[in-house]
Design a protein around this motif. Structure first.
Motif, PDB file in Angstrom:
ATOM      1  N   ILE A 190       7.012  -7.457   0.634  1.00  0.00           N
ATOM      2  CA  ILE A 190       6.788  -8.382   1.753  1.00  0.00           C
ATOM      3  C   ILE A 190       7.632  -7.960   2.956  1.00  0.00           C
ATOM      4  O   ILE A 190       7.153  -7.896   4.086  1.00  0.00           O
ATOM      5  N   LEU A 191       8.904  -7.614   2.685  1.00  0.00           N
ATOM      6  CA  LEU A 191       9.814  -7.205   3.770  1.00  0.00           C
ATOM      7  C   LEU A 191       9.323  -5.920   4.439  1.00  0.00           C
ATOM      8  O   LEU A 191       9.439  -5.766   5.653  1.00  0.00           O
ATOM      9  N   ASP A 192       8.759  -5.027   3.658  1.00  0.00           N
ATOM     10  CA  ASP A 192       8.271  -3.756   4.227  1.00  0.00           C
ATOM     11  C   ASP A 192       7.187  -4.017   5.273  1.00  0.00           C
ATOM     12  O   ASP A 192       7.060  -3.286   6.253  1.00  0.00           O
ATOM     13  N   VAL A 193       6.411  -5.074   5.051  1.00  0.00           N
ATOM     14  CA  VAL A 193       5.322  -5.408   5.976  1.00  0.00           C
ATOM     15  C   VAL A 193       5.824  -6.185   7.181  1.00  0.00           C
ATOM     16  O   VAL A 193       5.345  -6.016   8.301  1.00  0.00           O
ATOM     17  N   ALA A 239       2.113   3.198   5.689  1.00  0.00           N
ATOM     18  CA  ALA A 239       1.861   4.522   6.256  1.00  0.00           C
ATOM     19  C   ALA A 239       1.437   5.512   5.174  1.00  0.00           C
ATOM     20  O   ALA A 239       0.580   6.357   5.385  1.00  0.00           O
ATOM     21  N   SER A 240       2.068   5.396   3.997  1.00  0.00           N
ATOM     22  CA  SER A 240       1.771   6.343   2.925  1.00  0.00           C
ATOM     23  C   SER A 240       0.645   5.840   2.025  1.00  0.00           C
ATOM     24  O   SER A 240       0.408   6.378   0.965  1.00  0.00           O
ATOM     25  N   ASP A 241      -0.024   4.780   2.465  1.00  0.00           N
ATOM     26  CA  ASP A 241      -1.133   4.228   1.691  1.00  0.00           C
ATOM     27  C   ASP A 241      -0.679   3.723   0.328  1.00  0.00           C
ATOM     28  O   ASP A 241      -1.472   3.648  -0.608  1.00  0.00           O
ATOM     29  N   LYS A 242       0.593   3.394   0.231  1.00  0.00           N
ATOM     30  CA  LYS A 242       1.122   2.921  -1.037  1.00  0.00           C
ATOM     31  C   LYS A 242       0.605   1.506  -1.292  1.00  0.00           C
ATOM     32  O   LYS A 242       0.566   0.679  -0.380  1.00  0.00           O
ATOM     33  N   THR A 243       0.240   1.256  -2.528  1.00  0.00           N
ATOM     34  CA  THR A 243      -0.232  -0.088  -2.851  1.00  0.00           C
ATOM     35  C   THR A 243       0.966  -1.034  -2.956  1.00  0.00           C
ATOM     36  O   THR A 243       1.978  -0.696  -3.562  1.00  0.00           O
ATOM     37  N   THR A 244       0.836  -2.198  -2.335  1.00  0.00           N
ATOM     38  CA  THR A 244       1.885  -3.208  -2.380  1.00  0.00           C
ATOM     39  C   THR A 244       1.263  -4.550  -2.732  1.00  0.00           C
ATOM     40  O   THR A 244       0.038  -4.695  -2.691  1.00  0.00           O
ATOM     41  N   TYR A 245       2.125  -5.522  -3.040  1.00  0.00           N
ATOM     42  CA  TYR A 245       1.612  -6.854  -3.322  1.00  0.00           C
ATOM     43  C   TYR A 245       0.872  -7.445  -2.118  1.00  0.00           C
ATOM     44  O   TYR A 245      -0.238  -7.956  -2.278  1.00  0.00           O
ATOM     45  N   PRO A 246       1.454  -7.383  -0.898  1.00  0.00           N
ATOM     46  CA  PRO A 246       0.701  -7.924   0.242  1.00  0.00           C
ATOM     47  C   PRO A 246      -0.659  -7.267   0.409  1.00  0.00           C
ATOM     48  O   PRO A 246      -1.641  -7.927   0.751  1.00  0.00           O
ATOM     49  N   LEU A 256      -0.572 -11.592   2.150  1.00  0.00           N
ATOM     50  CA  LEU A 256       0.815 -12.005   2.376  1.00  0.00           C
ATOM     51  C   LEU A 256       1.100 -13.393   1.804  1.00  0.00           C
ATOM     52  O   LEU A 256       2.125 -13.631   1.174  1.00  0.00           O
ATOM     53  N   GLU A 257       0.152 -14.304   2.009  1.00  0.00           N
ATOM     54  CA  GLU A 257       0.376 -15.676   1.553  1.00  0.00           C
ATOM     55  C   GLU A 257       0.473 -15.757   0.032  1.00  0.00           C
ATOM     56  O   GLU A 257       1.388 -16.354  -0.521  1.00  0.00           O
ATOM     57  N   LYS A 258      -0.472 -15.126  -0.642  1.00  0.00           N
ATOM     58  CA  LYS A 258      -0.484 -15.146  -2.108  1.00  0.00           C
ATOM     59  C   LYS A 258       0.764 -14.440  -2.651  1.00  0.00           C
ATOM     60  O   LYS A 258       1.302 -14.807  -3.686  1.00  0.00           O
ATOM     61  N   SER A 259       1.203 -13.409  -1.948  1.00  0.00           N
ATOM     62  CA  SER A 259       2.409 -12.700  -2.389  1.00  0.00           C
ATOM     63  C   SER A 259       3.612 -13.622  -2.329  1.00  0.00           C
ATOM     64  O   SER A 259       4.453 -13.639  -3.232  1.00  0.00           O
TER      65      SER A 259
END
Lengths: 358, 358
Positions: free
Chosen positions: B286-289, B305-312, B317-320
């Protein structure tokens, strides 16, 4: 379908021999979301599952069937990659045909002080893991950049640099895990009876790796490599005592500790180990000058080619051989106070190290 | 002049604060060959010294004065290099201003089961060493290739790749050495009274690093990085549970073991730790976003930027954020059976992890 993210004590081998969690999920598709099940098992609560399942369903809503198939394919691919990469890299490096001198020393030291040899088996495996890890990291392109080891391509040549770094890290941690786990010991021995011995042995193992052992030796070695200047004998000795002798010493001392040796016995065996540790390296240097790559199973003459300082270069071949004989007799002398029969393996190991041809 | 190649328990710090053996020899030249003295001290026998001294004299015969001066200069240079390289690299990485969340968890877990906090201090230091080691190796050019960490240039940027690899190895072994050494513990506690706890704690630490922990997470993470395909949530969770949660779990569990917690207490704390482990990563994502590089002290938006999959990216963002709150309340629930006052640090640590801003 049982699916679990729990950290199981035997997961290292389980990961290798059984499907990974996501592979298992892919192999046995279930009407309920495997994500939800994972969250449920991990946290033991339904409301997590609800959130995660909703989100997963939303993201996959347009192409639900494809998403699952995709997940399955990728899971199998990753499973294969993990298997082929990390575990095979560890296995490849560990089982590449080493002479197992360190484990043999560890077992023989346990026996010479009267301990049952099986008690020292986890420690014997651990010292070989540490040895292998140091080879894998030392061979890296950013270190000694070696392509050939034990007659085979080095770990990073086969699996790539990132996996070689990680396989080394994993081997290092596995060595400590192996020594600390009850499950490593044969069923008829009870390591929990002697936890103080295990703690002491782990301390010895850890000590011989870092800034007093393998790593310190490699740092000074890196400093010296590539300079065309002659390295003074004492610095050469510093490198060898750290890069080679420290782990040989630890192998012997750890075996003696696990076997229940007295402090006096342990210190005698430490002296024995230090002599054969330096001996090991002097003989290595002699072999590098006198043998072919084929005979050695690694690049021969590399020390000369890279202007690396060696004992033959500093002392000459004859003096180096004389030095080796002195070290051998010094090692043997330390065995005098032990039972002759029980000390036979250590005696023969010293002779083997002195007179080996590769 | 005392000159010794003995492996001293405190050599790691001695190397740093006092001259190296060869530096000492160079700093205080003696009429007798320092090589001979080294050999003598090492092997305790005169005849080695004789051989080595003769050879050294022969090689230095033509320019004896220059040879010694040269040795001295080089020794000082190497000493400085070793110091600046390995130890400073370890120190640099360790003291680069981390938030010390893992050590705090370890100490708090020791206290919540009624153990004296100082007992857990070596373990607390050890988990931070392991954490730092994993950062140093993960940041390597052949891995995530990260230049910025905790607002500072990464270890390999400052000290070079070989030293960064070795500093990581040394930190890993130091962590085990630190936990296994009597000298690590405060004088008023006696770890030898509880060696079984130490063995068990070491096993937990080792387990969370290798193929069930940090390393496994990094291997799967490397597989995923750079692919433009979306990573399924369960694989994202696998990465995080291994890369982040495993060490957080170990930190808590080790503290509880050292503190003398019951098996039931330890398992409750393990559940607490797993929830905050995943929480930690969800919040990181979340902080990265939502934050800038300056606020984070590391490259922000790197995941995107690196197309890494994240929770958001997967949940929105809300569900995360909702997921994070659920994880927090689950963690807190595990603390209900402990004394409220003693559990306060763990409660506040969970809140801190959930609501931190960097």
């Amino acid at each position: 379908m049982a699916m679990s993210f729990h950290f199981h004590p035997l997961a290292a081998s389980r990961v290798h021999f059984s499907p990974l969690p996501f592979a298992a999920a892919a192999g046995a598709p279930s009407p309920s979301s495997s994500v939800a099940i994972a969250a449920h098992h991990q946290h033991g609560r339904r409301r997590f599952s609800a959130i995660v399942a909703t989100a997963a369903a939303a993201s996959a809503a347009t192409t639900e069937f494809d998403f699952k198939a995709y997940m399955g394919e990728r899971a199998v691919a990753v499973n294969r990659a993990l298997d082929a990469a990390l575990h095979d890299a560890m296995r490849y490096a560990l089982l590449a045909g080493g002479k197992r001198v360190r484990p043999a020393l560890c077992l023989a030291a346990c026996a010479v002080v009267g301990g049952p040899e099986p008690w020292a088996m986890p420690a014997a495996a651990a010292v070989e893991m540490v040895h292998t890890m140091s080879l894998v990291h030392d061979d890296l392109p950013c270190m000694d950049d070696d392509d050939l080891r034990r007659g085979k391509p080095t770990c990073h040549v086969v699996y790539g640099e990132p996996i070689a770094v990680l396989a080394g890290d994993a081997l290092l941690s596995l060595s400590f895990h192996h020594m600390a786990s009850v499950g490593s010991y044969p069923p008829d021995v009870d390591p929990e009876k002697h936890p103080a011995r295990v703690v002491r042995a782990i301390g010895e193992l850890a000590r011989c790796i870092g800034s007093e052992g393998l790593v310190a030796g490699q740092v000074v070695d890196l400093e010296m490599t590539g300079t065309s200047e002659t390295v003074p004998l004492e610095r050469l000795e510093y490198i060898h005592l750290h890069k080679t002798a420290a782990l040989l010493e630890a192998s012997v001392v750890i075996g003696a500790i696990i076997g229940g040796g007295t402090d006096e016995q342990i210190e005698r065996l430490r002296k024995y180990a230090r002599s054969i540790g330096l001996l090991f390296q002097v003989v290595d240097d002699i072999l590098d000058v006198t043998k072919s790559s084929e005979e050695l199973g690694k690049t021969a003459g590399k020390d000369l080619a890279s202007d690396k300082t060696t004992y033959p270069k500093l002392l000459g071949l004859e003096k180096s051989r004389e030095f080796a004989e002195e070290l051998l007799s010094d090692a043997v002398e330390q065995l005098a106070c032990f039972d002759k029969e029980k000390a036979a393996p250590l005696l023969h190991l010293a002779n083997y190290i002195a007179h080996r041809q590769n």
